[in-house]
Write an enzyme that holds these catalytic residues in place. Structure first.
Site, PDB file in Angstrom:
ATOM      1  N   THR A 185     -11.311   2.625 -14.391  1.00  0.00           N
ATOM      2  CA  THR A 185     -10.321   3.364 -14.743  1.00  0.00           C
ATOM      3  C   THR A 185      -9.211   3.459 -13.954  1.00  0.00           C
ATOM      4  O   THR A 185      -9.349   3.772 -12.854  1.00  0.00           O
ATOM      5  CB  THR A 185     -10.948   4.778 -15.099  1.00  0.00           C
ATOM      6  N   CYS A 210      -6.691   1.387  12.963  1.00  0.00           N
ATOM      7  CA  CYS A 210      -7.898   1.112  12.325  1.00  0.00           C
ATOM      8  C   CYS A 210      -8.962   0.477  13.570  1.00  0.00           C
ATOM      9  O   CYS A 210      -9.942   0.304  13.430  1.00  0.00           O
ATOM     10  CB  CYS A 210      -7.722  -0.342  11.373  1.00  0.00           C
ATOM     11  N   SER A 223       0.876  -1.289  -0.178  1.00  0.00           N
ATOM     12  CA  SER A 223      -0.103   0.083  -0.064  1.00  0.00           C
ATOM     13  C   SER A 223       0.797   0.977  -0.112  1.00  0.00           C
ATOM     14  O   SER A 223       1.864   1.564   0.824  1.00  0.00           O
ATOM     15  CB  SER A 223      -0.819   0.058   1.229  1.00  0.00           C
ATOM     16  N   GLY A 224       0.498   2.135  -0.822  1.00  0.00           N
ATOM     17  CA  GLY A 224       1.533   3.245  -1.145  1.00  0.00           C
ATOM     18  C   GLY A 224       1.557   4.307   0.069  1.00  0.00           C
ATOM     19  O   GLY A 224       2.560   4.835   0.410  1.00  0.00           O
TER      20      GLY A 224
HETATM   21  N1  PLP Z   1      -2.269  -4.897   6.297  1.00  0.00           N
HETATM   22  C1  PLP Z   1      -1.412  -4.077   7.074  1.00  0.00           C
HETATM   23  C2  PLP Z   1      -0.194  -5.250   7.950  1.00  0.00           C
HETATM   24  C3  PLP Z   1      -1.275  -2.939   7.643  1.00  0.00           C
HETATM   25  O1  PLP Z   1      -0.658  -2.173   8.585  1.00  0.00           O
HETATM   26  C4  PLP Z   1      -2.369  -1.961   6.827  1.00  0.00           C
HETATM   27  C5  PLP Z   1      -2.670  -0.676   7.249  1.00  0.00           C
HETATM   28  O2  PLP Z   1      -2.621  -0.443   8.402  1.00  0.00           O
HETATM   29  C6  PLP Z   1      -3.546  -2.631   5.947  1.00  0.00           C
HETATM   30  C7  PLP Z   1      -3.243  -4.152   5.657  1.00  0.00           C
HETATM   31  C8  PLP Z   1      -4.414  -2.025   5.088  1.00  0.00           C
HETATM   32  O3  PLP Z   1      -3.778  -1.041   4.515  1.00  0.00           O
HETATM   33  P1  PLP Z   1      -4.683   0.059   3.418  1.00  0.00           P
HETATM   34  O4  PLP Z   1      -4.986   1.097   4.522  1.00  0.00           O
HETATM   35  O5  PLP Z   1      -3.881   0.428   2.578  1.00  0.00           O
HETATM   36  O6  PLP Z   1      -5.963  -0.739   3.371  1.00  0.00           O
END
Ligand code: PLP
Length: 421
Positions: free
Chosen positions: A252, A340, A214-215
């Site tokens: 797109t 999260c 993830s960028g």
């Molecule tokens: N996997 C891990 C280990 C992460 O730390 C995160 C984000 O904190 C994700 C997945 C989810 O990433 P994204 O926010 O790009 O969906």
């Protein structure tokens, strides 16, 4: 107000060079890359070039193995649901109890859909038990989904070894790795050809079939991610629509963000060794400084192989939220649990799996550094944090009990004061 940003596992600042590389694709080169006319060609070329750059950085053999998505969560969903759809004859999945919610929730849904999931536990340091892992593999195992490094503790799993064991046991089992926290920080080569080994757990990922990143974890914007999908991997497309991404993800393409993602890879590679060494040195300075000054403090995952930028500490007898609030008053950004899941009163599932003692479970704080973190910032935290802890402990009934002699059951298990001023 001061802003000391030590929450880089949650997200990172967009690098100015990334922003600059993206800008023309908002302003002048805004065309749909699928359009046939000449003016749209630079947009199409930019995507091709970005895919090539990223493939090279991950050591991928074929550019088509890089799939652009909107985030790591989408990459995880694409990989796991896609693998299950494409392989209806096998229904067993192996994962760990400490995965990010992106993987946990998808696996729970797959359980509801009729798959059987084995959730591997971890020890007090956050490490997996290899024997348990081997015993979990079965003739009907479809997929193993294990993260490279844990977002909360930074503990690194030995993916090279685990994926080799899987393929030696049964080459038909798919191996998925959530490398969201490690891509660009730890060297990874999906062909085992380009990466330089800087960890004792290895970085040859040639037995990994699918890998998510993830960028926004490495100075590209939020809203762009990727999935390495090895050629020939049985994975049914999940996001149906147009023929973009060779028919594997309709929609797109987000040209500016794709360009920014590739630029972020390039920037990370430019000074990779120095950046990583400096982050690790600052992380170690922070760890040593806090351990020296604060009694009843321990490092979660401290004896495991860890990400160079992550420090997760267990502060006995106070609440992480209280600490974060006081840090925030000083302009210091850190987190308790992952971003999260913070906001919920549930203790972190990662720390629960590690059996962090009750008295420390709610008092855990994560500091995560980036290549922009400075020594002055770290020293400021070392100076201020002990006072915050002391203040909160003075108000804590648990702390009072600790100071007024042992209680039945012992509030603090397995950790005397490391040192103390
Ligand atoms: N996997 C891990 C280990 C992460 O730390 C995160 C984000 O904190 C994700 C997945 C989810 O990433 P994204 O926010 O790009 O969906």
């Amino acid at each position: 107000m001061t802003n000391i940003y030590l929450d880089n596992n949650a997200t990172t600042a967009v690098a100015p060079e990334v922003f600059e590389a993206m800008t023309p694709f908002f302003r002048d080169e805004y065309f749909n890359p699928s359009s046939m006319y000449e003016t749209a060609r630079p947009a199409k070329q930019a995507i091709d070039q970005a895919r090539l750059t990223i493939a090279r950085h991950l050591g991928a053999e074929h550019v088509s193995e890089i799939l652009f998505t909107s985030c790591a969560t989408e990459s995880v969903n694409t990989a796991l649901f896609g693998a299950v759809k494409a392989n209806p004859n096998r229904r067993h999945i192996i994962t760990t109890a400490v995965e990010h919610p992106a993987v946990v929730e998808v696996c729970r849904q797959l359980e509801r859909d009729g798959c059987e999931v084995t959730w591997l536990g971890v020890d007090r340091n956050g490490n997996l038990n290899l024997g348990e892992f081997v015993r979990a593999l079965r003739p009907d195992t479809l997929l193993v989904a294990i993260m490279h490094a844990n977002n909360e503790t930074g503990v690194v799993f030995p993916i090279e070894r685990l994926s080799r064991i899987v393929k030696e046991t049964d080459p038909a089992i798919l191996f998925f790795c959530d490398a969201t926290q490690t891509v660009t920080k730890l060297p990874i080569s999906v062909t085992g050809s380009t990466a330089v080994d800087s960890t004792s757990v290895g970085n040859n990922f040639r037995n990994v079939d699918m890998l998510a990143f993830s960028g926004h974890k490495f100075h590209a914007p939020k809203g762009i991610g990727g999935l390495f999908l090895r050629r020939g991997t049985r994975c049914r497309p999940w996001m149906l629509g147009g023929h973009q991404e060779s028919g594997r993800r309709g929609g797109t393409e987000n040209v500016p963000y794709i360009v920014g993602l590739a630029k972020a890879f390039e920037l990370a590679a430019e000074h990779h060794d120095e950046d990583v060494a400096r982050m690790e040195q600052l992380r170690d300075r922070l760890q040593a400084g806090l351990l020296r000054k604060i009694p009843h403090l321990e490092v979660n995952g401290g004896d495991a192989e860890r990400m160079p930028n992550t420090l997760n500490i267990a502060v006995h007898c106070i609440e992480g939220e209280g600490i974060l609030y006081q840090l925030s008053e000083l302009g210091i950004c850190a987190s308790s649990g992952s971003a999260c899941t913070s906001g919920s009163l549930e203790p972190s599932h990662v720390l629960s799996a590690m059996k962090v003692p009750f008295s420390a479970m709610h008092g855990s704080v994560r500091f995560s550094l980036s290549r922009d973190t400075t020594e002055a910032e770290i020293d400021f935290v070392i100076q201020e944090f002990p006072e915050i802890v002391a203040r909160l402990r003075r108000l804590s009934p648990y702390w009072d009990q600790v100071n007024n002699g042992p209680r039945e059951g012992g509030l603090i298990q397995g950790s005397g004061p490391k040192t103390g001023d």
